[in-house]
Design an enzyme around this catalytic site. Structure first.
Site, PDB file in Angstrom:
ATOM      1  N   HIS A 177     -12.472  -9.829   1.532  1.00  0.00           N
ATOM      2  CA  HIS A 177     -11.547 -10.890   1.021  1.00  0.00           C
ATOM      3  C   HIS A 177     -11.243 -10.329  -0.376  1.00  0.00           C
ATOM      4  O   HIS A 177     -12.248 -10.743  -1.173  1.00  0.00           O
ATOM      5  CB  HIS A 177     -11.710 -11.958   1.472  1.00  0.00           C
ATOM      6  CG  HIS A 177     -10.378 -12.754   1.187  1.00  0.00           C
ATOM      7  ND1 HIS A 177      -9.519 -13.066   1.957  1.00  0.00           N
ATOM      8  CD2 HIS A 177     -10.442 -13.850   0.329  1.00  0.00           C
ATOM      9  CE1 HIS A 177      -8.567 -13.864   1.328  1.00  0.00           C
ATOM     10  NE2 HIS A 177      -9.205 -14.508   0.284  1.00  0.00           N
ATOM     11  N   GLY A 211      -6.115   1.791   4.173  1.00  0.00           N
ATOM     12  CA  GLY A 211      -7.512   2.159   4.547  1.00  0.00           C
ATOM     13  C   GLY A 211      -8.396   2.855   3.248  1.00  0.00           C
ATOM     14  O   GLY A 211      -9.127   3.411   3.481  1.00  0.00           O
ATOM     15  N   SER A 212      -7.913   2.129   2.029  1.00  0.00           N
ATOM     16  CA  SER A 212      -8.713   2.628   0.970  1.00  0.00           C
ATOM     17  C   SER A 212     -10.310   2.012   0.890  1.00  0.00           C
ATOM     18  O   SER A 212     -11.152   2.693   0.587  1.00  0.00           O
ATOM     19  CB  SER A 212      -8.002   1.992  -0.435  1.00  0.00           C
ATOM     20  OG  SER A 212      -7.971   0.771  -0.396  1.00  0.00           O
ATOM     21  N   ASN A 213     -10.322   0.823   1.780  1.00  0.00           N
ATOM     22  CA  ASN A 213     -11.724   0.296   1.696  1.00  0.00           C
ATOM     23  C   ASN A 213     -12.431   1.362   2.639  1.00  0.00           C
ATOM     24  O   ASN A 213     -13.673   1.773   2.643  1.00  0.00           O
ATOM     25  CB  ASN A 213     -11.746  -0.949   2.209  1.00  0.00           C
ATOM     26  CG  ASN A 213     -11.691  -1.860   1.081  1.00  0.00           C
ATOM     27  OD1 ASN A 213     -12.499  -2.104   0.138  1.00  0.00           O
ATOM     28  ND2 ASN A 213     -10.573  -2.588   0.913  1.00  0.00           N
ATOM     29  N   MET A 252      -5.183  -7.440   9.457  1.00  0.00           N
ATOM     30  CA  MET A 252      -4.753  -8.552   8.988  1.00  0.00           C
ATOM     31  C   MET A 252      -4.586  -9.420  10.334  1.00  0.00           C
ATOM     32  O   MET A 252      -3.412  -9.926  10.889  1.00  0.00           O
ATOM     33  CB  MET A 252      -3.029  -8.218   8.636  1.00  0.00           C
ATOM     34  CG  MET A 252      -3.291  -7.372   7.443  1.00  0.00           C
ATOM     35  SD  MET A 252      -4.191  -8.239   5.856  1.00  0.00           S
ATOM     36  CE  MET A 252      -2.877  -9.491   5.544  1.00  0.00           C
ATOM     37  N   ARG A 253      -5.540  -9.487  10.946  1.00  0.00           N
ATOM     38  CA  ARG A 253      -5.592 -10.501  12.223  1.00  0.00           C
ATOM     39  C   ARG A 253      -6.839 -11.322  12.351  1.00  0.00           C
ATOM     40  O   ARG A 253      -7.905 -10.917  11.794  1.00  0.00           O
ATOM     41  CB  ARG A 253      -5.525  -9.781  13.589  1.00  0.00           C
ATOM     42  CG  ARG A 253      -4.230  -8.919  13.782  1.00  0.00           C
ATOM     43  CD  ARG A 253      -4.359  -8.330  15.196  1.00  0.00           C
ATOM     44  NE  ARG A 253      -2.990  -7.512  15.388  1.00  0.00           N
ATOM     45  CZ  ARG A 253      -1.923  -8.192  15.938  1.00  0.00           C
ATOM     46  NH1 ARG A 253      -2.152  -9.475  16.457  1.00  0.00           N
ATOM     47  NH2 ARG A 253      -0.677  -7.618  16.004  1.00  0.00           N
ATOM     48  N   LYS A 263      -3.431 -12.665  15.513  1.00  0.00           N
ATOM     49  CA  LYS A 263      -5.074 -12.830  16.019  1.00  0.00           C
ATOM     50  C   LYS A 263      -5.240 -11.638  16.897  1.00  0.00           C
ATOM     51  O   LYS A 263      -4.299 -11.042  17.537  1.00  0.00           O
ATOM     52  CB  LYS A 263      -5.156 -14.199  16.621  1.00  0.00           C
ATOM     53  CG  LYS A 263      -4.424 -14.491  17.916  1.00  0.00           C
ATOM     54  CD  LYS A 263      -4.534 -15.932  18.440  1.00  0.00           C
ATOM     55  CE  LYS A 263      -3.529 -16.187  19.614  1.00  0.00           C
ATOM     56  NZ  LYS A 263      -3.845 -17.639  20.060  1.00  0.00           N
TER      57      LYS A 263
HETATM   58  C1  GRF Z   1      -7.669  -5.178   0.452  1.00  0.00           C
HETATM   59  O1  GRF Z   1      -6.947  -5.688  -0.498  1.00  0.00           O
HETATM   60  C2  GRF Z   1      -8.296  -6.119   1.340  1.00  0.00           C
HETATM   61  O2  GRF Z   1      -9.306  -7.148   0.611  1.00  0.00           O
HETATM   62  C3  GRF Z   1      -7.514  -6.923   2.038  1.00  0.00           C
HETATM   63  O3  GRF Z   1      -6.575  -6.158   2.461  1.00  0.00           O
HETATM   64  C4  GRF Z   1      -6.498  -5.184   1.608  1.00  0.00           C
HETATM   65  C5  GRF Z   1      -6.872  -3.835   2.361  1.00  0.00           C
HETATM   66  O4  GRF Z   1      -6.514  -2.677   1.552  1.00  0.00           O
HETATM   67  N1  GRF Z   1      -8.191  -7.781   3.097  1.00  0.00           N
HETATM   68  P1  GRF Z   1      -6.972  -1.258   2.306  1.00  0.00           P
HETATM   69  O5  GRF Z   1      -6.261  -1.004   3.725  1.00  0.00           O
HETATM   70  O6  GRF Z   1      -8.564  -1.207   2.387  1.00  0.00           O
HETATM   71  O7  GRF Z   1      -6.669  -0.201   1.279  1.00  0.00           O
END
Ligand code: GRF
Length: 204
Positions: free
Chosen positions: A113, A14-16, A94-95, A67
């Site tokens: 991505h 969840g860093s994003n 991841m789906r 999915k």
């Molecule tokens: C990131 O590298 C994103 O680009 C990819 O999965 C990873 C998720 O990281 N799709 P986080 O869970 O947001 O830390």
């Protein structure tokens, strides 16, 4: 221009999502995260959401492994709509999302991505870039369409590939750019200052 009402779907750290929360807190993004959903019961993204007081839930996606379809997809749409979400943010989810969810939020599902698309779609793209011998790698934020990592591109950022890089060191360098790219892409959407023309996202 309107305040975005975000629904975040994730599977991992969840860093994003955190970078989006931080951009909102700093006043750099006119948005609020209405709900966070994860397909992994103990995903760290859920802990982070709780820490910030954001409503969150585990979404059981069985029997599918890769999915979001069937009852889980229906439940997901119901939860997102129920929370008043207008923009769906895939942040390490991841789906593969299917047409029903896309139809429920037309042109309002975005993904990040960790590669310069269209190179290296799919998983472990930073390892693919390293193995291929690329001298630059990067990140792409794009609208989601029916394909995999294939929708119109909103933001891309590059990083150099260093001689002594490992998959981990390259991914870490890419992640720094991810955390800039997602808020930037959402800012463009929040400002409403863009239009999608075929594959191209025209900004300004
Ligand atoms: C990131 O590298 C994103 O680009 C990819 O999965 C990873 C998720 O990281 N799709 P986080 O869970 O947001 O830390």
């Amino acid at each position: 221009m309107s305040r975005l009402k975000l629904g975040v779907l994730g599977s991992g750290a969840g860093s994003n999502m955190q970078s989006i929360v931080d951009a909102i807190d700093r006043g750099e993004l006119d948005a609020e995260i209405r709900i966070v959903l994860a397909d992994v019961p103990d995903a760290k993204i859920l802990e982070r959401a709780k820490r910030h007081g954001i409503p969150c839930a585990y979404l059981d996606c069985a029997p599918f492994r890769t999915k979001l379809e069937g009852p889980a997809e229906d439940r997901c749409i119901e939860l997102l709509k129920g929370a008043g979400v207008d923009t769906v943010v895939l942040a390490g989810f991841m789906r593969i999302v299917k047409p029903k969810l896309l139809a429920a939020f037309p042109d309002r599902v975005v993904n990040i991505h960790p590669a310069l698309l269209p190179a290296f779609p799919g998983v472990h793209s930073w390892t693919q870039a390293l193995d291929y011998g690329c001298k630059v790698a990067g990140v792409t934020v794009h609208f989601v369409d029916a394909g995999t990592d294939s929708g119109p591109i909103i933001v891309q950022k590059c990083v150099p590939v260093e001689e002594n890089d490992t998959p981990e060191s390259l991914h870490a360098r890419i992640q720094v750019q991810e955390h800039l790219a997602y808020p930037e892409a959402l800012r463009i959407i929040a400002k409403g200052d863009f239009r999608i023309e075929g594959r191209r996202v025209r900004i300004g």
